[in-house]
Structure formats: structure tokens, C-alpha cells
Design an enzyme around this catalytic site. Structure first.
Site, mmCIF file in Angstrom:
data_model
loop_
_atom_site.group_PDB
_atom_site.id
_atom_site.type_symbol
_atom_site.label_atom_id
_atom_site.label_comp_id
_atom_site.label_asym_id
_atom_site.label_seq_id
_atom_site.Cartn_x
_atom_site.Cartn_y
_atom_site.Cartn_z
ATOM 1 N N ARG A 95 0.816 -1.208 0.000
ATOM 2 C CA ARG A 95 0.000 0.000 0.000
ATOM 3 C C ARG A 95 0.855 1.266 0.000
ATOM 4 N NH1 ARG A 95 -2.771 3.713 2.050
ATOM 5 N NH2 ARG A 95 -4.933 3.768 1.422
ATOM 6 N N ASP A 119 -7.767 -1.694 3.430
ATOM 7 C CA ASP A 119 -7.141 -2.955 3.834
ATOM 8 C C ASP A 119 -7.683 -3.382 5.183
ATOM 9 O OD1 ASP A 119 -5.857 -1.377 5.648
ATOM 10 O OD2 ASP A 119 -3.851 -1.648 4.810
ATOM 11 N N ASP A 308 -0.151 1.979 15.666
ATOM 12 C CA ASP A 308 0.517 0.703 15.368
ATOM 13 C C ASP A 308 0.848 -0.093 16.633
ATOM 14 O OD1 ASP A 308 0.362 1.144 12.683
ATOM 15 O OD2 ASP A 308 2.360 2.009 12.499
HETATM 16 N N1 EPU Z 1 -6.804 9.529 5.592
HETATM 17 C C1 EPU Z 1 -7.821 10.054 4.848
HETATM 18 N N2 EPU Z 1 -7.501 10.738 3.717
HETATM 19 C C2 EPU Z 1 -6.225 10.916 3.292
HETATM 20 C C3 EPU Z 1 -5.177 10.351 4.057
HETATM 21 C C4 EPU Z 1 -5.496 9.660 5.213
HETATM 22 O O1 EPU Z 1 -8.995 9.934 5.189
HETATM 23 O O2 EPU Z 1 -6.011 11.554 2.241
HETATM 24 C C5 EPU Z 1 -7.136 8.807 6.825
HETATM 25 C C6 EPU Z 1 -6.833 7.315 6.699
HETATM 26 O O3 EPU Z 1 -7.902 6.622 6.085
HETATM 27 C C7 EPU Z 1 -6.628 6.922 8.136
HETATM 28 C C8 EPU Z 1 -6.014 8.191 8.772
HETATM 29 O O4 EPU Z 1 -6.314 9.247 7.875
HETATM 30 O O5 EPU Z 1 -7.850 6.663 8.750
HETATM 31 C C9 EPU Z 1 -4.521 8.121 9.002
HETATM 32 O O6 EPU Z 1 -3.841 7.848 7.800
HETATM 33 P P1 EPU Z 1 -2.336 8.279 7.525
HETATM 34 O O7 EPU Z 1 -2.289 8.865 6.165
HETATM 35 O O8 EPU Z 1 -1.807 9.074 8.670
HETATM 36 O O9 EPU Z 1 -1.609 6.874 7.547
HETATM 37 P P2 EPU Z 1 -0.775 6.181 6.396
HETATM 38 O O10 EPU Z 1 0.216 7.138 5.836
HETATM 39 O O11 EPU Z 1 -1.692 5.478 5.464
HETATM 40 C C10 EPU Z 1 1.138 5.425 8.007
HETATM 41 C C11 EPU Z 1 1.826 4.142 8.334
HETATM 42 C C12 EPU Z 1 0.899 3.255 9.151
HETATM 43 C C13 EPU Z 1 0.536 4.003 10.425
HETATM 44 C C14 EPU Z 1 -0.114 5.350 10.053
HETATM 45 C C15 EPU Z 1 -0.447 6.218 11.249
HETATM 46 C C16 EPU Z 1 3.296 3.779 6.486
HETATM 47 C C17 EPU Z 1 3.638 2.963 5.301
HETATM 48 N N3 EPU Z 1 2.190 3.438 7.112
HETATM 49 O O12 EPU Z 1 -0.002 5.087 7.227
HETATM 50 O O13 EPU Z 1 1.647 2.100 9.495
HETATM 51 O O14 EPU Z 1 -0.363 3.239 11.161
HETATM 52 O O15 EPU Z 1 0.789 6.104 9.207
HETATM 53 O O16 EPU Z 1 0.669 6.441 12.013
HETATM 54 O O17 EPU Z 1 4.008 4.691 6.848
HETATM 55 C C18 EPU Z 1 2.061 -0.208 9.784
HETATM 56 O O18 EPU Z 1 3.266 0.047 9.726
HETATM 57 O O19 EPU Z 1 1.632 -1.338 10.132
HETATM 58 C C19 EPU Z 1 1.089 0.839 9.443
HETATM 59 C C20 EPU Z 1 -0.170 0.585 9.171
#
Ligand code: EPU
Length: 429
Positions: A95, A119, A308
Site C-alpha cells: 500500500r 485494507d 501501530d
Molecule cells: N486519511 C484520509 N484521507 C487521506 C489520508 C489519510 O482519510 O487523504 C485517513 C486514513 O484513512 C486513516 C487516517 O487518515 O484513517 C490516518 O492515515 P495516515 O495517512 O496518517 O496513515 P498512512 O500514511 O496510510 C502510516 C503508516 C501506518 C501508520 C499510520 C499512522 C506507512 C507505510 N504506514 O499510514 O503504518 O499506522 O501512518 O501512524 O508509513 C504499519 O506500519 O503497520 C502501518 C499501518
């Protein structure tokens, strides 16, 4: 490693000893994407040997970069001309590939990346990525499951306010802004240590960024960046997993390779639960003599409690003395883990995004299945509090984020084995 691998752990053990953590998955993945911003060879060091990093290597190769892994380093040789397209087959498996959107748009003026979809942990929107890039002049459309962005005459600076401090949106907009014309100010950005890490790499490449680690980033665009050598920060989530493992098993674990300030609230919760914590600049030690006390936890963007680590917080609550209220504020699907933990006898009632957990002295060992990386690790750690052998299925999820998980468990005194699950005669897996 097959999807059908299982990990079996024997419960009733006390985690004791020392483990080292290497680079953070969620930093290294984005640092690799950031390398796309400069022609030439960038080297990222302290990179974990996990499936997600290998997949990101493959994503970059398909875009035209040469990628070579050696020990804990990855060399990324980026050509002058990239092929700005990431297909569904890879994005589905990783992702985080969506983080190439910003750098490819900045470098190539157009990009086509498969929409990752939701997911196991939630719906995971992209609206903030899209609206921020649109403010910078990109023309964005969705077609046949792809996000297509075009900015033929280049991106320009903009004032962007995020609705929520999204990690991924902050990173994409930041990587787009470093090569845009003029100044971009992004407000309500994520303040995670991984964001500070990528800012430091970009600054070393020649980007002009101020405000890293605060809620507002100011980026003055430059014409081009230079390749760099940059070390990823240590993985605070892997480190936090061991911290909770120590607290749950009345253990004594020293974790090296991470700045404990990245885990301040998590370590504080462990102390509230009766644990003692010592620390230095790049290590900490958690000792827990008695059964932990119940502690309430709510997840929030950094510096709040990391989502996490939610499975670990629920795990601790499941064996704590008393009732804990655990609240998940980031992802709508995280409590799938709690349903699985109930198979180990945990007493959990879920209402909306709250879980009320009534601790028990011991869990009851069973067969359970991992639905994502952190749920998988959380189930194995919970299994250590079981009264027999716990089998965790689908542990390929754990391989996505935890290098050497089984070896580390063994080093901390756990009787553990990894094996292929017997094939299911009915379904053939
Ligand atoms: N969201 C929206 N719109 C957007 C972007 C995000 O609605 O345009 C929502 C998401 O649906 C979610 C929330 O905002 O409900 C947080 O999403 P965020 O963008 O902060 O998370 P991410 O970038 O998708 C990363 C980590 C995650 C971690 C989260 C929060 C990576 C690859 N993934 O995800 O890590 O949980 O930040 O800290 O950096 C993991 O490592 O197992 C993992 C899931």
C-alpha cells in the site's frame, strides 16, 4: 516465505534479555521513494530486511531505477527519465507504494499509480493527497482503478491545510513541494519521527524545508536535488512491541537502536501499569515485577500513542489487573485484532471505536490468525501469556514489518518455532 507459515510460541514465559532494532519500515520505505527526486545514486542505510522493503525495491525498479540491496544498505540509482507508472499488482501488495505519487509528479510532470483501496485496518482514504496536489497545480483524475495526476508545466507553491495530520499525505505533498516553483506552506502536517527523518534526507539532498517536527512545514522549491547517503531512524514500533512484551510477561528487556523520545507516551503507559523504565539516548529498558495495572490508552497522531501499538496496548490490558478503556482514533478496522484476541480468552467488549478490556491473570492458548503486521506481532506476544502453545497463522504479515522476529523472541528466552501450516484438504491451502 509462504502465506501458510505459522509461528508457535509456548506461553508462561518471561521475556528477558537484550534486542536491537534496525531502521524503521515506515521511514525506510519513504526514504527510498525520496531517492527518486534526484538523478544518480542515493544510498539508504539501516534498512530493515523485511518484505515491504523488498517490494518497494521492486516498485522503484519498475519505475526505471536500479536497486541493489547489500547488508542493511540499499543503493538506488535513478535515471534521468523515469517511467511514472505503478501497477495494481505491486500497489495491492504494498500500500505504501502510493508514496511515489508526489516524487514522480515532481520529477516527471505526470504519474499513474494504482489506487491501493482499503485494507484490514481500515478504509484509508487518499483525499488529502489528491486535494493538496491539486492545489499545487496538478490535474488529477481517477480512471479504471488508477490515480492519474498531470502537471505538464510543473507544480507551483501553495498554501495547504490538511484536515487531519495524515502521515502519507504529508509525505507526498512534501516530496512534491521540494521541486515545485515557489513556496509551499502545509499546515496541520504529521509530526511523526519518520517525517522528521525524510525532511532531514531531503534537506541533505538540497531541499529547503523548515518546520520539520512541527505542525507547519514551509518548503521553498528548488530546481533540482542531489543524491545522498542517509541512515534511517530506528523502528519505534518494533521497539514498542518489545516494551509491551516485557510489561505483559513481567519481564526485563533492554532495547537498543531507537531514540526513546519517539516512544514517550508508550513508555509512560508502561510506567502507569507499574513497570519501571530506564533509558539513554538510543536505548531503553523495561522491567515489570508484578502483573500490570489496567491503563487507559487512546491512539492519536504523534506525539500521541501510536495506532501501530494498539494491539500491544490491548494485549497488556487483556492481562492487566482491572478494566482498561482502549480507544482507536486513526483506523476504523484495527479492532479485528481484538476479535482474534478473544480466541485467547481475552475479555473485550467493543463499542464503536472503544474497547473495554477486563484483564485476566492468564490467557488461554489457542490457534489464531494474523490480519495485518501489528495484529500478527500482537497475537504472538499475547500468546506468551497463554497457558500452553499458541499457534499464529498467516505470519507472512509479520514478515512485512519485523525483521528476525523469531530469532529475537528466542534471544529473549521464548520457546518458539516457525513452520508451514498443514494444507487444508478442503480448500487446498
Ligand atoms: N486519511 C484520509 N484521507 C487521506 C489520508 C489519510 O482519510 O487523504 C485517513 C486514513 O484513512 C486513516 C487516517 O487518515 O484513517 C490516518 O492515515 P495516515 O495517512 O496518517 O496513515 P498512512 O500514511 O496510510 C502510516 C503508516 C501506518 C501508520 C499510520 C499512522 C506507512 C507505510 N504506514 O499510514 O503504518 O499506522 O501512518 O501512524 O508509513 C504499519 O506500519 O503497520 C502501518 C499501518
Amino acid at each position: 516465505m509462504a502465506d501458510v507459515d505459522v509461528i508457535r510460541v509456548k506461553g508462561g514465559v518471561r521475556l528477558a534479555g537484550e534486542v536491537g532494532v534496525v531502521g524503521a519500515k515506515n521511514s525506510a520505505l519513504k526514504l527510498m521513494a525520496a531517492a527518486l527526486l534526484a538523478e544518480g545514486e542515493s544510498v539508504i542505510t539501516n534498512v530493515p530486511r523485511i518484505t515491504d522493503i523488498a517490494l518497494m525495491g521492486e516498485v522503484l525498479r519498475r519505475l526505471g531505477a536500479e536497486v541493489a540491496f547489500e547488508g542493511d544498505e540499499v543503493r538506488i540509482n535513478v535515471p534521468a527519465v523515469l517511467h511514472p507508472e505503478a501497477d495494481y499488482e505491486l500497489v495491492r501488495r504494498l500500500r505504501a507504494s502510493i508514496c511515489v505519487l508526489g516524487p514522480l509528479l515532481a520529477r516527471c510532470g505526470r504519474v499513474r499509480v494504482a489506487h491501493p483501496g482499503g485494507d484490514a485496518i481500515g478504509s484509508r482514504g487518499l483525499d488529502m493527497h489528491v486535494s493538496g496536489l491539486a492545489k499545487m497545480g496538478a490535474d488529477i483524475s481517477g480512471e479504471h482503478g488508477f490515480v492519474v495526476a498531470e502537471a505538464p508545466s510543473g507544480l507551483h507553491g501553495a498554501k495547504i491545510s490538511l484536515d487531519f495530520p495524515s502521515v502519507g499525505a504529508t509525505e507526498n505533498l512534501l516530496m512534491a513541494a521540494v521541486l515545485a516553483r515557489g513556496t509551499t506552506v502545509i499546515d496541520n502536517v504529521a509530526r511523526e519521527p519518520e517525517i522528521v527523518d525524510i525532511c532531514q534526507m531531503l534537506i541533505a539532498m538540497g531541499a529547503r524545508i523548515t518546520g520539520a517536527g512541527t505542525s507547519e512545514l514551509t518548503v521553498r522549491g528548488v530546481d533540482q536535488l542531489q543524491p545522498v547517503r542517509h541512515a534511517s531512524i530506528g523502528d519505534r514500533i518494533v521497539a514498542g512491541t518489545w516494551a509491551f512484551g516485557a510489561a505483559m510477561t513481567r519481564g526485563d528487556v533492554t532495547v537498543r537502536g531507537v531514540d526513546p523520545r519517539c516512544l514517550e507516551i508508550a513508555l509512560d503507559k508502561i510506567q502507569q501499569g507499574g513497570g519501571s523504565v530506564d533509558y539513554g539516548p538510543d536505548w531503553f529498558r523495561v522491567r515489570q515485577a508484578d502483573r500490570p495495572n489496567a491503563v487507559d490508552v487512546r491512539t492519536l497522531p504523534f506525539p500521541g500513542f501510536a495506532t501501530d501499538l494498539l494491539p500491544m496496548a490491548i494485549g497488556m490490558a487483556a492481562v492487566a489487573d482491572g478494566v482498561s478503556l482502549i480507544t482507536e482514533n486513526i483506523f476504523d478496522g484495527r479492532f479485528m485484532f481484538a476479535e482474534e484476541l478473544k480466541r485467547l480468552g481475552a475479555d473485550i467488549r467493543i463499542e464503536g471505536h472503544h474497547a473495554m478490556v477486563r484483564g485476566r491473570a492468564n490467557l488461554s492458548s489457542a490457534e489464531v490468525s494474523a490480519s495485518d503486521i501489528r495484529a500478527g506481532a500482537g497475537l504472538v506476544i499475547a500468546g506468551l501469556c497463554g497457558d500452553g502453545v499458541t499457534t499464529v497463522r498467516a505470519v507472512h504479515h509479520i514478515d512485512r514489518g519485523y525483521p528476525d522476529f523469531v530469532a529475537d523472541l528466542r534471544a529473549l528466552g521464548v520457546e518458539v518455532e516457525r513452520a508451514e501450516a498443514p494444507a487444508d484438504p478442503e480448500y487446498g491451502f
